[in-house]
Each structure stands twice: as structure tokens, then as C-alpha cells.
Design an enzyme around this catalytic site. Structure first.
Site, short mmCIF file in Angstrom:
data_model
loop_
_atom_site.label_atom_id
_atom_site.label_comp_id
_atom_site.label_asym_id
_atom_site.label_seq_id
_atom_site.Cartn_x
_atom_site.Cartn_y
_atom_site.Cartn_z
CG HIS A 179 38.27 -51.81 1.90
ND1 HIS A 179 37.20 -52.60 2.25
CD2 HIS A 179 38.07 -51.47 0.60
CE1 HIS A 179 36.38 -52.72 1.22
NE2 HIS A 179 36.89 -52.06 0.21
CG HIS B 27 31.51 -54.52 2.12
ND1 HIS B 27 32.20 -55.52 1.46
CD2 HIS B 27 32.39 -53.95 2.98
CE1 HIS B 27 33.45 -55.53 1.91
NE2 HIS B 27 33.59 -54.59 2.83
CD GLU C 211 32.95 -60.78 1.74
OE1 GLU C 211 33.87 -60.19 2.35
OE2 GLU C 211 32.40 -61.80 2.19
CB CYS D 54 37.29 -65.75 7.05
SG CYS D 54 38.13 -64.30 7.65
C1 2E4 Z 1 38.20 -59.41 1.43
C2 2E4 Z 1 37.42 -60.05 2.35
O1 2E4 Z 1 35.76 -56.70 3.70
P1 2E4 Z 1 36.57 -55.63 4.40
O2 2E4 Z 1 35.94 -54.27 4.21
O3 2E4 Z 1 36.85 -55.96 5.80
O4 2E4 Z 1 37.93 -55.61 3.56
P2 2E4 Z 1 39.41 -55.13 3.91
O5 2E4 Z 1 40.04 -54.80 2.64
O6 2E4 Z 1 39.44 -54.16 4.99
O7 2E4 Z 1 40.07 -56.46 4.50
C3 2E4 Z 1 40.49 -57.47 3.65
C4 2E4 Z 1 39.39 -58.35 3.19
C5 2E4 Z 1 39.19 -58.55 1.86
C6 2E4 Z 1 38.56 -58.97 4.06
N1 2E4 Z 1 37.64 -59.85 3.65
FE1 SF4 Z 2 38.83 -61.54 4.17
FE2 SF4 Z 2 39.16 -63.54 5.82
FE3 SF4 Z 2 40.02 -63.70 3.31
FE4 SF4 Z 2 41.25 -62.15 5.06
S1 SF4 Z 2 41.12 -64.39 5.12
S2 SF4 Z 2 40.72 -61.61 2.96
S3 SF4 Z 2 39.56 -61.39 6.28
S4 SF4 Z 2 37.91 -63.56 3.96
#
Ligand code: 2E4
Ligand code: SF4
Length: 319
Positions: free
Chosen positions: A46, A130, A132, A201
Site C-alpha cells: 500500500h 481490508h 488481508e 507480525c
Molecule cells: C501485507 C501484510 O496490511 P497493510 O495495509 O498494513 O499493508 P501495507 O501494504 O501497508 O504493508 C505491507 C503489508 C503487506 C503488511 N502486512
Molecule cells: Fe506484513 Fe509483517 Fe509480512 Fe511485513 S512482515 S508484510 S508487516 S506480515
């Protein structure tokens, strides 16, 4: 005219995590190996800057697979993960799939599956809508997962007594809010099975801890990140909750509202897991034009996590 002094406390860790690093590398390597275009379902992470850079190199971003023409070029799933129906549809269309889902999201997917196989109904703590959450819910058949977002939602759950239950969470939640929800859940359902290992995480946890340390010491906290980035939004919330009156999410330096940030002598800066360091540097440079800045890093954890690339992109696929 002399510039006023400004002490910047830079939260560490901040910015890219191992999952984001891997996801971006997957798109970069796919472009390198297979040439443009490569198709990416949803923003790979994102962040507009990241997406624009990759678009410039030949990535084509879509929200759904039906926007992609029949092709042998790679089709990449974003770091946030996808419902099982997505790879199934991609296979049906013979797409060459590369999965950039963060391995820590995949871990949650597998966990949900195990619970389901053991006959447990899964309660997912996360934010509705969301990607995820959509991906994790989509690992199991319709009705097998119940999403809750707040403590009040716990009170509204109405499972028949004796229903076997388990819970999992989104990876990017507020550590504090989730603890409170889990406590309420365990009080109502003492036998609810917890995750093997915390689903929030390491990167989410560490970035929030650094903000918690810095926020009480600064007049304002800037979080570099996107409005649709869950982990970035949580960092802004943590700063505000720690008593930082001016906690603001900005995408880049041009978003800074200078009138809102008058009279600063200390400033905290952090960045969400999807925000590149170059944007943090850009913000510091913008302050350096108006202030005489000193920059101090406040590190609350060291990170050494790294993830393997998908087999199709490794130099030595046997390794
Ligand atoms: C996947 C899982 O999930 P979030 O909206 O925080 O995603 P972003 O793309 O900002 O950060 C990477 C990510 C991707 C984090 N957790
Ligand atoms: Fe998301 Fe954590 Fe994976 Fe980064 S390490 S993409 S914040 S689950």
C-alpha cells in the site's frame, strides 16, 4: 535570518519489513526475467510511490483477474494475500502465477485451515474490507470464519455452548487493542484456541514499540505511509494514544501541513512497513530547509528477518 532548531527523533525500526522487501523484489525480478508487462493483482504494497515506480518499469496493476487479458506473462498476487478462489481462477485461465503474499500472512492462512480441519469455528480479529482480511476469510468455506473488529463485537458473538472455537488475527493490528480483544474473547470463551505463535507480525510489533518510546518525547509525530495502509494507520494511533497531540500520517513531504506544525522543537518520524526510506529522507530534507535539524535514531529492536523468494525466481531453484 537564522533558522530555529529542531531535534528529530527517528524511530527504528521503521519502514520496509521483510515481507514488503520480498514482494517488491518479486515484481522487480519478474520484470527482469520475463519482461513487461507483468500483472499485479492489487497494489503490491500500500504505497503509491512504490506502485508508480513499478508501473514505470512495466507492471500493470489490476484489482481483479478479469481485468487481465489472456497471457503467458506473470500474474503476481500482492503481499496482503488472496482468497483461495483467486489462484483457482488464475489456474483455470492458465496464468503463470507468482505469489508475493508475505510468508507471515500465509502462516495465518495455514493456521486457519488447521483449525477448520480440527472442527473449530475461526474467529478472525481484523478490519472489515481490508485485503488481508478478505484473503484470510477466503481460505475457508463461507460461514466458517466470523470477523470481529472490537471488544463490543466479542459481546455480540452468540455461539452455541460447546462450539469448538479458535482465533486468528490480521498481521498489522494494534498490539494493545488486540490484547484487550483477546482478553475479552478468552473470558467469554475460556476454551478458545489461540494461535501457535502471535499472528501480529514482528515488524508491526517492533514499529509500534519504537513509536511508543518516541511519542512521549516529541511535540509531533509524522508517520510516512498511505491512508489505506493498516500498519501505518496503527502507528499514527499509537503515537496519539501515547499523548502526542499532533500525530499525522503523510504520504510524502508535499503532504506536510506547515501551519499545523508550528512551534516545534522536537519531532518524531517513523514510516509504515510499506513506505520507502527515500520518502523519509525527503521529509527530513523538507524540515532541514526551515529548521537547523539534528537527527537522532531511537532504536528499540534489531531486525534480521529475511524471506526466500518463490522457487520460480530463485537463481538456483534447487537451493
Ligand atoms: C501485507 C501484510 O496490511 P497493510 O495495509 O498494513 O499493508 P501495507 O501494504 O501497508 O504493508 C505491507 C503489508 C503487506 C503488511 N502486512
Ligand atoms: Fe506484513 Fe509483517 Fe509480512 Fe511485513 S512482515 S508484510 S508487516 S506480515
Amino acid at each position: 535570518m537564522t533558522k530555529p532548531n529542531l531535534k528529530i527523533l527517528l524511530c527504528a525500526p521503521r519502514g520496509f519489513c521483510a515481507g514488503v522487501d520480498r514482494a517488491i523484489q518479486i515484481v522487480d525480478l519478474a520484470l527482469e526475467r520475463f519482461g513487461a508487462p507483468v500483472y499485479v493483482r492489487h497494489e503490491i504494497v500500500h504505497n503509491k510511490y512504490v506502485v508508480e515506480e513499478l508501473r514505470r518499469k512495466g507492471a500493470v496493476f489490476v484489482e481483479e483477474l478479469d481485468e487481465i487479458p489472456d497471457t503467458r506473462q506473470p500474474v503476481i498476487f500482492s503481499a496482503h494475500g488472496v482468497a483461495k478462489a483467486v489462484p483457482a481462477a488464475a489456474t483455470a485461465r492458465n496464468f503463470f502465477q507468482l505469489d508475493a503474499t508475505c510468508p507471515l500472512v500465509t502462516k495465518v492462512h495455514r493456521e486457519a485451515e488447521v483449525h477448520h480441519r480440527k472442527g473449530r469455528h475461526v474467529i478472525l480479529i481484523g478490519h472489515a474490507g481490508h485485503p488481508e482480511v478478505i484473503g484470510t476469510m477466503g481460505q475457508l468455506p463461507e460461514g466458517a470464519v466470523t470477523l470481529i473488529e472490537t471488544i463490543d463485537d466479542v459481546a455480540r458473538l452468540d455461539f452455541a455452548p460447546g462450539t469448538p472455537l479458535a482465533y486468528t488475527t490480521q498481521t498489522t493490528l494494534s498490539v494493545d487493542d488486540t490484547r484487550a480483544i483477546v482478553e475479552a474473547l478468552s473470558q467469554r470463551f475460556p476454551d478458545v484456541a489461540p494461535p501457535h505463535k502471535e499472528d501480529i507480525c514482528y515488524a508491526t510489533t517492533n514499529r509500534q514499540a519504537a513509536v511508543r518510546e518516541v511519542a512521549p518525547k516529541v511535540d509531533a509525530m509524522l508517520v510516512v505511509g498511505a491512508p489505506n495502509s493498516s500498519n501505518s494507520q496503527r502507528l499514527r494511533e499509537v503515537a496519539a494514544r501515547e499523548g502526542c497531540a499532533r500525530a499525522v500520517l503523510i504520504q510524502r513531504a508535499s503532504d506536510i501541513d506547515w501551519s499545523e506544525l508550528q512551534g516545534l522543537s522536537t519531532l518524531g518520524i517513523t514510516a509504515g512497513a510499506s513506505a520507502p526510506e527515500v520518502l523519509v529522507e525527503e521529509v527530513i530534507d523538507a524540515f532541514a530547509e526551515r529548521y537547523t535539524v539534528t537527527v537522532e535514531s531511537v532504536r528499540t529492536a534489531d531486525e534480521t528477518v529475511a524471506f526466500n523468494l518463490p522457487r520460480e525466481l530463485r537463481d538456483d531453484p534447487a537451493a
